[in-house]
Design a protein around this motif. Sequence first.
Motif, short mmCIF file in Angstrom:
data_model
loop_
_atom_site.label_atom_id
_atom_site.label_comp_id
_atom_site.label_asym_id
_atom_site.label_seq_id
_atom_site.Cartn_x
_atom_site.Cartn_y
_atom_site.Cartn_z
N ALA A 89 5.91 18.99 7.35
CA ALA A 89 5.99 17.53 7.49
C ALA A 89 4.96 16.84 6.59
N LEU A 90 5.30 15.64 6.13
CA LEU A 90 4.34 14.80 5.42
C LEU A 90 3.41 14.15 6.42
N GLU A 91 2.17 13.94 6.00
CA GLU A 91 1.15 13.40 6.88
C GLU A 91 0.39 12.28 6.19
N ALA A 92 -0.32 11.48 7.00
CA ALA A 92 -1.23 10.47 6.43
C ALA A 92 -2.32 11.19 5.67
N PRO A 93 -2.74 10.67 4.53
CA PRO A 93 -3.74 11.38 3.71
C PRO A 93 -5.13 11.33 4.30
N THR A 94 -5.87 12.40 4.10
CA THR A 94 -7.30 12.41 4.43
C THR A 94 -8.06 11.52 3.46
N TRP A 95 -7.68 11.61 2.19
CA TRP A 95 -8.35 10.85 1.14
C TRP A 95 -7.45 9.69 0.73
N PRO A 96 -7.91 8.44 0.84
CA PRO A 96 -7.03 7.30 0.58
C PRO A 96 -6.51 7.29 -0.85
N ALA A 97 -5.31 6.75 -1.02
CA ALA A 97 -4.70 6.68 -2.35
C ALA A 97 -5.53 5.81 -3.28
N ILE A 98 -5.52 6.18 -4.54
CA ILE A 98 -6.22 5.39 -5.57
C ILE A 98 -5.49 4.07 -5.75
N THR A 99 -6.24 2.98 -5.76
CA THR A 99 -5.65 1.65 -5.93
C THR A 99 -5.62 1.28 -7.41
N ALA A 100 -4.84 0.27 -7.74
CA ALA A 100 -4.76 -0.19 -9.13
C ALA A 100 -6.11 -0.71 -9.60
N ALA A 101 -6.82 -1.45 -8.74
CA ALA A 101 -8.13 -1.99 -9.13
C ALA A 101 -9.12 -0.86 -9.37
N GLU A 102 -9.08 0.15 -8.52
CA GLU A 102 -9.95 1.32 -8.69
C GLU A 102 -9.64 2.05 -9.98
N ALA A 103 -8.35 2.28 -10.23
CA ALA A 103 -7.95 2.97 -11.46
C ALA A 103 -8.38 2.18 -12.70
N GLU A 104 -8.20 0.87 -12.66
CA GLU A 104 -8.57 0.04 -13.81
C GLU A 104 -10.06 0.15 -14.11
N ALA A 105 -10.89 0.12 -13.05
CA ALA A 105 -12.33 0.19 -13.24
C ALA A 105 -12.76 1.55 -13.79
N ILE A 106 -12.14 2.64 -13.31
CA ILE A 106 -12.51 3.97 -13.79
C ILE A 106 -12.02 4.20 -15.21
N LEU A 107 -10.79 3.82 -15.49
CA LEU A 107 -10.24 4.04 -16.84
C LEU A 107 -11.05 3.29 -17.90
N ALA A 108 -11.64 2.18 -17.52
CA ALA A 108 -12.46 1.42 -18.48
C ALA A 108 -13.67 2.22 -18.94
N LEU A 109 -14.05 3.25 -18.20
CA LEU A 109 -15.20 4.08 -18.55
C LEU A 109 -14.82 5.28 -19.42
N PHE A 110 -13.52 5.43 -19.70
CA PHE A 110 -13.03 6.48 -20.58
C PHE A 110 -12.45 5.81 -21.83
N PRO A 111 -13.14 5.82 -22.96
CA PRO A 111 -12.74 5.03 -24.12
C PRO A 111 -11.32 5.28 -24.62
N ASP A 112 -10.82 6.51 -24.48
CA ASP A 112 -9.49 6.82 -25.01
C ASP A 112 -8.36 6.57 -24.02
N ALA A 113 -8.70 6.09 -22.83
CA ALA A 113 -7.66 5.92 -21.82
C ALA A 113 -6.80 4.69 -22.04
#
Length: 376
Positions: free
Chosen positions: A15-39
């Motif tokens: 069965a599928l379950e609720a995640p232990t670790w919350p899904a990555i949000t768009a705002a979170e992804a945007e902030a992290i990708l900004a720290l990788f110059p080639d992203a």
Amino acid sequence: MSGVAPHRVHGMGTALEAPTWPAITAAEAEAILALFPDAGRLLGLRWHSPRPFSAATLVQTDTGEFFLKRHHHRLRTPAALAQEHAFMEHLLAAGLPVPEILKARDGTGTITQGAWTYEVHRKGTGIDLYRERQSWTPFLTPAHAFEAGVALARLHRAAQGFNAPPRGPHPLVASFTILPAHDPLASAAHYIAARPALAAFLKDKPWRQELARLFASLGQGLSQRLQDQPPLWTHNDWHPSNLLWSSDGAVATVFDFGLAARSCALHDLATAIERTAIPWLQREDEPADAQAAAALVSGYRTLIPLDATDVETLVHLLPLVHIEFALSEVHYFAGVLADPAQATLAWQDYLIDHADWFLTPPGREFLERFEREVRN
């Protein structure tokens, strides 16, 4: 109300379950990708992985598609990920198709934000045929098993010359210290003592008696067979959903090196068989597939020969090859998540019951049929 269904991940069952670790949000992804110059600049999140032990998402940017993965620091520190990345870079330099690891502005392959460690990989080439399937489920066709065997042999060839030391006692990491030891039970005791949360969980359980029973009934002569195996850094989580596929059914990309560690080639091959030929999640409904296991070995043998002694060692290793990762999984549930129910499931259902299955008539029949198939 939003019409978007909540993110679910694979559990310990079907069965599928609720995640232990919350899904990555768009705002979170945007902030992290900004720290990788080639992203590049984020355009959107294409997909959230259902794998349960971390959070990951496929992102689209104005420069391409990338896989963004977030780990809790108790699972993967930057130093632990650096070991995985070094192995991947060695394989890539040797010609194995693995995803490119993006570098952050400081030149490393990781970013740390609070309790989280992030990494970014360029999306590999190929079709993700097994994307939504549980990790340890069978190949769709014998041809896929064969091609996966070919690709595993290529990885073992490419891994030659990578001589990094063994990994530390991180949760959810494969290792190879117990089965090849002169005294496997003493080595297991050392493994457990090095992980205080694991030791605390097992303190009131008859773990010594249980492991001694398994080693006596399934491991006779195994340590001697394994002591002469050449050490090799290996993948240790070889199953079809860690592979991308070409349109003609070959393996196009190998990914997910989270369990990669120093073991040996036969240990990696046995792990691949154990995780793909035996339907652990639906064992009562689906028989173990000795022909699929043999197809995997046949593909492997197109590049790396296996003699009669290798085959015998492989057959002896299969019932116990999961032992150290099972202990690592108990360590994760007991220590990182403080979830004794899941830790008990990993200990009893995964470590003990999986080994005991090989003592049952279906388990013995599987080993006998597999040995006949690979000897022909």
